[in-house]
Design an enzyme around this catalytic site. Structure first.
Site, PDB file in Angstrom:
ATOM      1  N   SER A  46       0.824  -1.207   0.000  1.00 39.38           N
ATOM      2  CA  SER A  46       0.000   0.000   0.000  1.00 39.38           C
ATOM      3  C   SER A  46       0.858   1.257   0.000  1.00 39.38           C
ATOM      4  O   SER A  46       0.479   2.263  -0.608  1.00 39.38           O
ATOM      5  CB  SER A  46      -0.972  -0.001   1.179  1.00 39.38           C
ATOM      6  N   GLU A  47       2.022   1.220   0.680  1.00 36.97           N
ATOM      7  CA  GLU A  47       2.930   2.363   0.631  1.00 36.97           C
ATOM      8  C   GLU A  47       4.388   1.935   0.706  1.00 36.97           C
ATOM      9  O   GLU A  47       4.724   0.927   1.332  1.00 36.97           O
ATOM     10  CB  GLU A  47       2.646   3.361   1.764  1.00 36.97           C
ATOM     11  N   THR A  48       5.215   2.723   0.034  1.00 31.56           N
ATOM     12  CA  THR A  48       6.671   2.617   0.106  1.00 31.56           C
ATOM     13  C   THR A  48       7.185   3.977   0.556  1.00 31.56           C
ATOM     14  O   THR A  48       6.753   5.009   0.040  1.00 31.56           O
ATOM     15  CB  THR A  48       7.270   2.232  -1.256  1.00 31.56           C
TER      16      THR A  48
END
Length: 293
Positions: A46-48
């Site tokens: 979902s996020e980096t």
């Protein structure tokens, strides 16, 4: 020719590997924004979050956060993951009582770090902003395959990034929700739903979050939407305050098989709200990301 830089996967809002919400944490100095976006797409998380040198000497790091589809000014679980990486790898050593200071697109986020082998990382999010929802309760209910009576309240809230929030009437109704991603895609930024009451002991509310517009159908455990929910709870008095403060624990990710816990604290109730969002974290993978020069 290739160059290597360190990458980790950090599970946030849990102490158990392969639970909570995984974020990729990458040493980002020298990377172009286009490359950061490609890495985030490639990771399928979902996020980096990318660690960069601070722009101001009084801060400890600058971070940039990407979903598979876009850059975000702020997000909760990658901020926790970044803090965990900086502290657990000894990249930052804090003086007693000092908070970690992370530069984000939403401003500088202070993160308190508790003592011990498994610290609790507690970020103070941006002062809450509220605006009315343009979506009727019936519309939100239809997105979730629920009845209109199952949706008690809807409102836009930001503690760094805006979420459309919907309070669901009960844990039983939450268990019957069947999100329609094509319908939710019409809601800018994302929809997060919650109810007072939880499935598991030790938790007080149950949360789910959907952001298909950003390439995230459902997020396992969401620090930003949990902060927004805490602000909404405080604004509307949905949970009791003691001496101007509300404390509780949120559960999220159960439907995805990635359960996590978020520790919420709102001070300054009711007129000067300050939202703190805390969670544990554990590194589950560390290696080298090989990029073409």
């Amino acid at each position: 020719m290739t160059s290597a830089r360190t990458i980790r996967h950090v599970d946030a809002f849990t102490t158990t590997p392969l639970e909570g919400n995984p974020a990729a944490v990458v040493n980002g100095e020298g990377l172009a924004a286009e490359t950061m976006q490609r890495i985030a797409l490639n990771q399928h998380l979902s996020e980096t979050v990318f660690l960069l040198p601070p722009r101001s000497a009084e801060n400890h790091a600058h971070i940039r956060i990407f979903t598979p589809g876009t850059e975000l000014p702020f997000a909760g679980h990658p901020t926790i993951a970044a803090a965990h990486t900086l502290i657990s790898e000894g990249r930052v050593a804090l003086a007693p009582g000092e908070s970690l200071r992370l530069e984000t697109g939403a401003g500088v986020i202070p993160v308190e770090v508790s003592a011990g082998e498994q610290p609790l990382y507690t970020m103070t999010q941006v002062a809450p902003q509220f605006r009315p929802s343009e979506f009727a309760r019936a519309t939100i209910a239809a997105c979730l395959d629920l009845e209109e009576r199952d949706v008690l309240l809807t409102e836009w809230v930001s503690t760094g990034i805006f979420w459309l929030l919907a309070q669901i009437a009960s844990i039983e109704a939450m268990m019957h929700a069947r999100p329609d991603m094509m319908a939710i895609l019409k809601i800018p930024h994302g929809l997060s739903i919650f109810c007072i009451g939880a499935q598991q002991p030790g938790a007080d509310i149950h949360v789910r979050a959907f952001a298909p517009e950003a390439g995230v159908f459902e997020d396992p455990v969401t620090g930003s939407s949990n902060g927004c929910i805490a602000a909404l709870i405080a604004k509307h008095g949905l949970m009791p305050a003691r001496d101007g403060e509300i404390r509780y624990v949120s559960e999220q990710g159960i439907e995805m098989g990635q359960p996590g816990r978020v520790h919420l604290r709102v001070t300054g109730v009711p007129d000067a709200l300050s939202v703190r969002v805390g969670g544990h974290a554990v590194t589950v993978l560390r290696g080298e990301l090989l990029l073409a020069d």
